[in-house]
Design a protein around this motif. Structure first.
Motif, mmCIF file in Angstrom:
data_model
loop_
_atom_site.group_PDB
_atom_site.id
_atom_site.type_symbol
_atom_site.label_atom_id
_atom_site.label_comp_id
_atom_site.label_asym_id
_atom_site.label_seq_id
_atom_site.Cartn_x
_atom_site.Cartn_y
_atom_site.Cartn_z
ATOM 1 N N GLU A 161 -2.738 5.086 -8.293
ATOM 2 C CA GLU A 161 -3.677 6.147 -7.964
ATOM 3 C C GLU A 161 -2.911 7.335 -7.388
ATOM 4 N N GLY A 162 -3.385 8.549 -7.710
ATOM 5 C CA GLY A 162 -2.803 9.740 -7.113
ATOM 6 C C GLY A 162 -1.595 10.244 -7.875
ATOM 7 N N TRP A 183 6.494 10.125 -1.132
ATOM 8 C CA TRP A 183 5.141 9.572 -1.264
ATOM 9 C C TRP A 183 4.530 9.851 -2.636
ATOM 10 N N PRO A 239 3.380 8.517 -5.843
ATOM 11 C CA PRO A 239 2.958 7.116 -5.944
ATOM 12 C C PRO A 239 4.011 6.165 -6.520
ATOM 13 N N ASP A 251 0.848 -1.195 0.000
ATOM 14 C CA ASP A 251 0.000 0.000 0.000
ATOM 15 C C ASP A 251 0.884 1.246 0.000
ATOM 16 N N TYR A 265 -7.706 15.144 2.285
ATOM 17 C CA TYR A 265 -7.712 14.032 3.236
ATOM 18 C C TYR A 265 -8.389 14.388 4.557
ATOM 19 N N ARG A 324 -0.186 4.343 -0.737
ATOM 20 C CA ARG A 324 -0.959 5.572 -0.571
ATOM 21 C C ARG A 324 -0.702 6.207 0.788
ATOM 22 N N ASP A 365 -0.842 14.321 -3.455
ATOM 23 C CA ASP A 365 -0.874 13.181 -2.537
ATOM 24 C C ASP A 365 0.436 13.006 -1.772
#
Length: 349
Positions: free
Chosen positions: A290-291, A138, A140, A4, A37, A6, A296
């Motif tokens: 995603e993102g 971070w 993606p 993960d 968020y 994200r 993000d």
């Protein structure tokens, strides 16, 4: 199973954020990411009148402080998002720690590592966490690549390569004019930092960097538009980071490759949707991500600090961990300042 990649946040209530230095990047990236968020913004302060109407544009912002001191003394502020200029960063970092606040500080954190040391010691004494806004960790594709490297998906890392194949952001006529070797000491810090993460645990043998003006670069652009950094490790692993200039293209991207003893990771950031592919045992696996880095990545950096506070541990993007990236950048800075002479280094990444 795909790790993960994200942004992650702790369960339950989260500390409210106070943004100290709410300028352009805070308003175009920090605040949009926090609103996306659902994070609580206690308030903001800026040196300039850019915060006019900010509570209307960003409903999550509860107030505009009249001074930094008012923000730091507000008991509702649990985390200070420190986005002040580099020359003031240690001053306000120290003030935030003295106020008992956790801090997410903008990059590059500092070039004064001796001045940083007592602040880190004071933070440890007070039990507050200092993280660095290395938000690209971070992005993606870079985040998933990091998790794959940590899982041993490509074995031992042999080489890391980055190419900046996109236009440069506006530089001429900005504060970057006054930043020596700007591409190396500021812009490429994200690339230096993620490379350090992928080479984690290795020892650096030498660092070499050059920067230069390029054909067609206007005289109003005071800093070079081209730069390259090479890092050699004692085990033979190496890294190359290259900015060729203000690239003219309809397909901008920042491709990267991580070669290992058992496979290869290749991908791209900052050119539309992130891309990532893992090749191992003659099988290529492509990941639908995603993102994007913006916004993000900014949420990921803040979320990691919040998780660290909740779990009473140091964040992955802690100031102490970031020191290794700063040491690598400073070695590259020294090399560029000495005409590209390789700098011997005994750094542990």
């Amino acid at each position: 199973m795909i790790p993960d990649y994200r942004p992650q946040f702790p369960d339950g209530p989260k500390p409210a954020i106070g943004i100290l230095g709410c300028g352009a990047i805070a308003q175009t990236a920090h605040l949009p990411s926090y609103e996306k968020y659902g994070l609580d913004i206690a308030g903001v302060w800026s040196r300039t009148p850019t915060t006019a109407g900010i509570t209307e544009r960003f409903p999550s912002v509860q107030r505009v402080y009249s001074s930094p001191e008012e923000l730091l003394s507000d008991p509702d502020v649990g985390i200070v998002d420190l986005a002040m200029p580099p020359e003031d960063r240690l001053k306000w970092l120290s003030a935030a720690v003295s106020a008992g606040k956790h801090v997410l500080a903008q990059k590059p954190l500092t070039t004064d590592l001796d001045g940083l040391a007592p602040i880190l010691a004071e933070a440890e004494r007070r039990g507050v966490r200092i993280a660095v806004n290395q938000n690209a960790r971070w992005a993606p594709a870079w985040r998933l690549a990091t998790l794959l490297v940590e899982d041993g998906a490509i074995g031992d890392v042999v080489g890391v390569t980055h190419l900046h194949d996109k236009p440069l952001p506006p530089i001429a006529g900005t504060h970057f004019d006054d930043v020596p070797h700007m591409l190396i000491s500021d812009y490429l810090v994200h690339w230096i930092d993620i490379t350090r993460c992928w080479l984690e645990g290795k020892k650096v043998r030498s660092v070499q960097a050059v920067d230069s003006r390029v054909p067609g670069q206007p005289s109003t652009a005071k800093n070079p538009w081209s730069a390259s950094i090479q890092v050699g490790c004692t085990d033979g692993a190496h890294a190359l980071l290259r900015v060729v200039g203000n690239v003219l293209t309809k397909k901008p991207s920042c491709p990267f490759w991580i070669h290992g003893t058992e496979g290869t990771i290749r991908g791209s950031v900052l050119g539309g949707p992130d891309q990532l592919e893992l090749e191992r045992d003659s099988v290529a696996t492509q990941y639908a991500l995603e993102g994007q880095w913006f916004v993000d990545g900014f949420a990921g950096a803040m979320g990691e600090l919040m998780c660290a506070i909740a779990e009473d541990r140091q964040p992955y993007n802690s100031a102490a961990h970031n020191v290794g990236s700063l040491e690598l950048m400073l070695a590259a800075f020294d090399s560029a300042g000495n005409g590209g002479e390789p700098q011997p280094a005994s750094l542990k990444l």
